[in-house]
Design a protein around this motif. Structure first.
Motif, PDB file in Angstrom:
ATOM      1  N   MET A 260     -19.069 -27.077 -28.652  1.00 63.29           N
ATOM      2  CA  MET A 260     -20.251 -27.186 -27.807  1.00 63.29           C
ATOM      3  C   MET A 260     -20.902 -25.824 -27.672  1.00 63.29           C
ATOM      4  SD  MET A 260     -19.055 -29.640 -24.713  1.00 63.29           S
ATOM      5  CE  MET A 260     -20.670 -30.264 -24.368  1.00 63.29           C
ATOM      6  N   ARG A 261     -22.211 -25.835 -27.558  1.00 65.95           N
ATOM      7  CA  ARG A 261     -22.947 -24.610 -27.279  1.00 65.95           C
ATOM      8  C   ARG A 261     -23.019 -24.407 -25.770  1.00 65.95           C
ATOM      9  NH1 ARG A 261     -27.941 -24.064 -31.350  1.00 65.95           N
ATOM     10  NH2 ARG A 261     -27.955 -22.022 -30.329  1.00 65.95           N
ATOM     11  N   PHE A 262     -23.309 -23.167 -25.387  1.00 61.60           N
ATOM     12  CA  PHE A 262     -23.320 -22.793 -23.981  1.00 61.60           C
ATOM     13  C   PHE A 262     -24.244 -23.690 -23.159  1.00 61.60           C
ATOM     14  CE2 PHE A 262     -25.045 -20.340 -20.439  1.00 61.60           C
ATOM     15  CZ  PHE A 262     -23.872 -20.038 -19.758  1.00 61.60           C
ATOM     16  N   ASN A 263     -25.467 -23.916 -23.630  1.00 59.95           N
ATOM     17  CA  ASN A 263     -26.424 -24.716 -22.857  1.00 59.95           C
ATOM     18  C   ASN A 263     -25.960 -26.160 -22.697  1.00 59.95           C
ATOM     19  OD1 ASN A 263     -28.183 -22.655 -22.214  1.00 59.95           O
ATOM     20  ND2 ASN A 263     -29.418 -22.945 -24.055  1.00 59.95           N
ATOM     21  N   ALA A 264     -25.255 -26.681 -23.672  1.00 65.25           N
ATOM     22  CA  ALA A 264     -24.730 -28.045 -23.556  1.00 65.25           C
ATOM     23  C   ALA A 264     -23.687 -28.107 -22.446  1.00 65.25           C
ATOM     24  CB  ALA A 264     -24.139 -28.504 -24.880  1.00 65.25           C
ATOM     25  N   ILE A 265     -22.843 -27.077 -22.366  1.00 65.19           N
ATOM     26  CA  ILE A 265     -21.841 -27.021 -21.294  1.00 65.19           C
ATOM     27  C   ILE A 265     -22.540 -26.913 -19.949  1.00 65.19           C
ATOM     28  CG2 ILE A 265     -19.924 -25.680 -20.327  1.00 65.19           C
ATOM     29  CD1 ILE A 265     -19.250 -24.867 -23.265  1.00 65.19           C
ATOM     30  N   CYS A 266     -23.583 -26.101 -19.879  1.00 67.97           N
ATOM     31  CA  CYS A 266     -24.342 -25.969 -18.624  1.00 67.97           C
ATOM     32  C   CYS A 266     -24.965 -27.294 -18.205  1.00 67.97           C
ATOM     33  CB  CYS A 266     -25.440 -24.905 -18.768  1.00 67.97           C
ATOM     34  SG  CYS A 266     -24.830 -23.215 -18.815  1.00 67.97           S
TER      35      CYS A 266
ATOM     36  N   ARG B   1     -23.817 -18.172 -14.706  1.00 72.11           N
ATOM     37  CA  ARG B   1     -22.927 -17.015 -14.550  1.00 72.11           C
ATOM     38  C   ARG B   1     -21.485 -17.480 -14.341  1.00 72.11           C
ATOM     39  NH1 ARG B   1     -21.091 -12.291 -15.789  1.00 72.11           N
ATOM     40  NH2 ARG B   1     -20.197 -11.142 -14.082  1.00 72.11           N
ATOM     41  N   MET B   2     -21.286 -18.496 -13.512  1.00 70.22           N
ATOM     42  CA  MET B   2     -19.935 -19.010 -13.262  1.00 70.22           C
ATOM     43  C   MET B   2     -19.351 -19.605 -14.534  1.00 70.22           C
ATOM     44  SD  MET B   2     -17.316 -19.439 -11.424  1.00 70.22           S
ATOM     45  CE  MET B   2     -17.895 -18.805  -9.884  1.00 70.22           C
ATOM     46  N   ILE B   3     -20.149 -20.352 -15.274  1.00 70.80           N
ATOM     47  CA  ILE B   3     -19.667 -20.939 -16.524  1.00 70.80           C
ATOM     48  C   ILE B   3     -19.289 -19.829 -17.508  1.00 70.80           C
ATOM     49  CG2 ILE B   3     -20.332 -22.316 -18.533  1.00 70.80           C
ATOM     50  CD1 ILE B   3     -22.012 -24.022 -16.570  1.00 70.80           C
ATOM     51  N   THR B   4     -20.100 -18.779 -17.574  1.00 78.31           N
ATOM     52  CA  THR B   4     -19.795 -17.643 -18.455  1.00 78.31           C
ATOM     53  C   THR B   4     -18.449 -17.030 -18.087  1.00 78.31           C
ATOM     54  OG1 THR B   4     -22.127 -17.151 -18.825  1.00 78.31           O
ATOM     55  CG2 THR B   4     -20.575 -15.360 -19.205  1.00 78.31           C
ATOM     56  N   LEU B   5     -18.230 -16.805 -16.800  1.00 76.72           N
ATOM     57  CA  LEU B   5     -16.963 -16.212 -16.356  1.00 76.72           C
ATOM     58  C   LEU B   5     -15.774 -17.104 -16.700  1.00 76.72           C
ATOM     59  CD1 LEU B   5     -18.047 -14.835 -12.856  1.00 76.72           C
ATOM     60  CD2 LEU B   5     -17.550 -13.506 -14.924  1.00 76.72           C
TER      61      LEU B   5
END
Length: 143
Positions: free
Chosen positions: A45-51, A60-64
């Motif tokens: 999955m790409r970051f935006n899909a996870i968001c 920011r929380m997802i990144t951490l």
């Protein structure tokens, strides 16, 4: 912020009780890590899909959370050299070994919601049919 710079975090010591549950919670504990891991059971999955799948969590929380999971060897991050940058996250073999636990947690949560009359779309909490890694693979996987 430079996401391509390697981050090294100090490993949380799970030695307060000496219990294996403590060791597990030290890696996957919190609100968002199990949710992120559950969604990654379906594949890269790409970051935006996870968001999009976790709208109540800030980027920011997802990144951490993703960085901690990567540092613990549960997920891997692949950066593609293109513009705009493309980054994909996927479970490692060690991460896939959490599948039975995550599916069980989903089922338990569905029963708890039903018990309390909470109507909530939890998505598909069924196993994907992927064979779980062997105990030997789990023990030899490197974080």
């Amino acid at each position: 912020m430079n996401d391509s710079a390697p981050t090294k975090r100090t490993r949380r010591a799970a030695t307060k009780t000496g219990c294996a549950v403590e060791a597990t919670i030290s890696v996957i504990g919190g609100i968002w890590k199990p949710v992120i891991l559950f969604h990654l059971l379906d594949g890269k999955m790409r970051f935006n899909a996870i968001c999009r799948l976790t709208p109540a969590a800030t980027p920011r929380m997802i990144t951490l959370q993703l960085r901690e999971l990567e540092a613990d060897g549960i997920i891997s991050r692949t950066i593609y050299p293109e513009v705009p940058p493309k980054v994909e996250y996927e479970l490692t073999e060690l991460g896939f070994s959490l599948e039975p636990l995550l599916v069980t947690m989903c089922g338990w949560g569905e029963r708890l919601q039903a018990l309390h009359g909470i109507i909530c779309d939890t998505g598909n909490c069924k196993p994907r049919g992927r064979a779980a890694p062997t105990d030997e693979a789990i023990l030899t996987a490197r974080p």
